[in-house]
Every structure is written in structure tokens, then in C-alpha cells.
Design a protein around this motif. Structure first.
Motif, PDB file in Angstrom:
ATOM      1  N   ILE A   1     -60.302  55.214  89.653  1.00  0.00           N
ATOM      2  CA  ILE A   1     -60.647  56.034  90.826  1.00  0.00           C
ATOM      3  C   ILE A   1     -61.385  57.288  90.387  1.00  0.00           C
ATOM      4  CG2 ILE A   1     -59.691  57.452  92.690  1.00  0.00           C
ATOM      5  CD1 ILE A   1     -57.494  55.244  92.922  1.00  0.00           C
ATOM      6  N   SER A   2     -60.913  57.896  89.318  1.00  0.00           N
ATOM      7  CA  SER A   2     -61.545  59.105  88.799  1.00  0.00           C
ATOM      8  C   SER A   2     -62.997  58.844  88.410  1.00  0.00           C
ATOM      9  CB  SER A   2     -60.755  59.615  87.594  1.00  0.00           C
ATOM     10  OG  SER A   2     -61.364  60.746  87.052  1.00  0.00           O
ATOM     11  N   ARG A   3     -63.247  57.704  87.810  1.00  0.00           N
ATOM     12  CA  ARG A   3     -64.605  57.389  87.348  1.00  0.00           C
ATOM     13  C   ARG A   3     -65.567  57.066  88.482  1.00  0.00           C
ATOM     14  NH1 ARG A   3     -64.792  54.896  81.549  1.00  0.00           N
ATOM     15  NH2 ARG A   3     -63.002  55.939  80.630  1.00  0.00           N
ATOM     16  N   VAL A   4     -65.078  56.494  89.577  1.00  0.00           N
ATOM     17  CA  VAL A   4     -65.981  56.100  90.659  1.00  0.00           C
ATOM     18  C   VAL A   4     -66.013  57.080  91.826  1.00  0.00           C
ATOM     19  CG1 VAL A   4     -65.742  53.653  90.070  1.00  0.00           C
ATOM     20  CG2 VAL A   4     -64.324  54.625  91.879  1.00  0.00           C
ATOM     21  N   THR A   5     -65.190  58.105  91.804  1.00  0.00           N
ATOM     22  CA  THR A   5     -65.095  59.041  92.931  1.00  0.00           C
ATOM     23  C   THR A   5     -66.438  59.653  93.307  1.00  0.00           C
ATOM     24  OG1 THR A   5     -62.786  59.540  92.508  1.00  0.00           O
ATOM     25  CG2 THR A   5     -64.010  61.183  93.730  1.00  0.00           C
ATOM     26  N   GLU A   6     -67.135  60.198  92.359  1.00  0.00           N
ATOM     27  CA  GLU A   6     -68.402  60.857  92.655  1.00  0.00           C
ATOM     28  C   GLU A   6     -69.424  59.845  93.177  1.00  0.00           C
ATOM     29  OE1 GLU A   6     -71.867  63.378  90.409  1.00  0.00           O
ATOM     30  OE2 GLU A   6     -69.815  63.588  89.696  1.00  0.00           O
ATOM     31  N   TRP A   7     -69.494  58.705  92.531  1.00  0.00           N
ATOM     32  CA  TRP A   7     -70.430  57.655  92.940  1.00  0.00           C
ATOM     33  C   TRP A   7     -70.139  57.149  94.337  1.00  0.00           C
ATOM     34  CZ3 TRP A   7     -68.988  52.548  93.925  1.00  0.00           C
ATOM     35  CH2 TRP A   7     -70.037  51.672  94.147  1.00  0.00           C
ATOM     36  N   ALA A   8     -68.840  57.018  94.670  1.00  0.00           N
ATOM     37  CA  ALA A   8     -68.428  56.459  95.956  1.00  0.00           C
ATOM     38  C   ALA A   8     -68.405  57.488  97.076  1.00  0.00           C
ATOM     39  CB  ALA A   8     -67.041  55.818  95.822  1.00  0.00           C
ATOM     40  N   GLY A   9     -68.565  58.761  96.745  1.00  0.00           N
ATOM     41  CA  GLY A   9     -68.564  59.784  97.769  1.00  0.00           C
ATOM     42  C   GLY A   9     -67.220  60.376  98.092  1.00  0.00           C
ATOM     43  N   GLY A  10     -66.205  60.108  97.274  1.00  0.00           N
ATOM     44  CA  GLY A  10     -64.883  60.683  97.479  1.00  0.00           C
ATOM     45  C   GLY A  10     -63.787  59.706  97.092  1.00  0.00           C
ATOM     46  N   ARG A  11     -62.561  60.205  97.036  1.00  0.00           N
ATOM     47  CA  ARG A  11     -61.419  59.379  96.631  1.00  0.00           C
ATOM     48  C   ARG A  11     -61.088  58.306  97.648  1.00  0.00           C
ATOM     49  NH1 ARG A  11     -56.184  62.216  95.210  1.00  0.00           N
ATOM     50  NH2 ARG A  11     -56.327  62.637  97.401  1.00  0.00           N
ATOM     51  N   GLN A  12     -61.162  58.618  98.918  1.00  0.00           N
ATOM     52  CA  GLN A  12     -60.768  57.671  99.947  1.00  0.00           C
ATOM     53  C   GLN A  12     -61.788  56.575 100.070  1.00  0.00           C
ATOM     54  OE1 GLN A  12     -57.771  57.760 101.042  1.00  0.00           O
ATOM     55  NE2 GLN A  12     -57.280  59.789 100.319  1.00  0.00           N
TER      56      GLN A  12
END
Length: 93
Positions: A82-93
Motif C-alpha cells: 500500500i505504501s508503494r502504490v499510494t502516490e501512484w493510486a492517488g491515496g490509500r483508499q
């Protein structure tokens, strides 16, 4: 910082400006990942969290089981992803 502010900070996740890793927001005083905090933060029940990381439901409901190295590793791996994809995905949720 008061108790209410601490709860809000935990629920909001890490402070990117402070450079705090995601996993640290979920660790308790003993250094173990708090299953309750993870589930609450992502709006999941313990059953849903267990299914998400590929564990039996019972593994997260018993405190002594949830602190085993195997369970802790699975939860830490999930948080790392989750930490690695958060920025790419636009947020944790």
C-alpha cells in the motif's frame, strides 16, 4: 497532542511531510503492528483484513495468534505494498 488528536492522526495515516513510513503509524508500543488499527484505518473488519492478506479469520481474532511472526509479516507486507502504490493510486483508499 491530546488523545483525540492522536486518534485522528492515526486514522488519517502517515504525515508525508514528516516522511513517516506508513507501517510506523500502525505499530504499538511493543513494535508489533496493531491489527485493530489497520482494520479500522482501512474500514475493514478483521475477517475482511484476514481474507485480504490470505489468512484464516481466526488468526486475527485471537490476540496471541495475531502477534505471531507469520501474521505480522503478512500484515507488514500488505502495508508495504500500500505504501508503494499510494502516490501512484492517488491515496490509500
Amino acid at each position: 497532542m491530546g488523545a483525540a488528536a492522536k486518534k485522528q492522526a492515526i486514522a488519517a495515516g502517515p504525515d508525508p511531510a514528516a516522511g513517516q513510513p506508513l507501517i510506523l503509524t500502525f505499530m504499538d508500543r511493543s513494535g508489533a503492528v496493531s491489527i485493530d488499527r489497520v482494520a479500522d484505518s482501512f474500514g475493514l473488519s478483521k475477517t475482511q483484513l484476514a481474507e485480504t492478506v490470505g489468512l484464516a479469520r481466526e488468526s486475527l481474532y485471537k490476540a496471541e495468534r495475531s502477534r505471531t511472526p507469520r501474521i505480522q509479516t503478512r500484515i507488514k507486507e500488505m502495508l508495504e505494498i500500500i505504501s508503494r502504490v499510494t502516490e501512484w493510486a492517488g491515496g490509500r483508499q
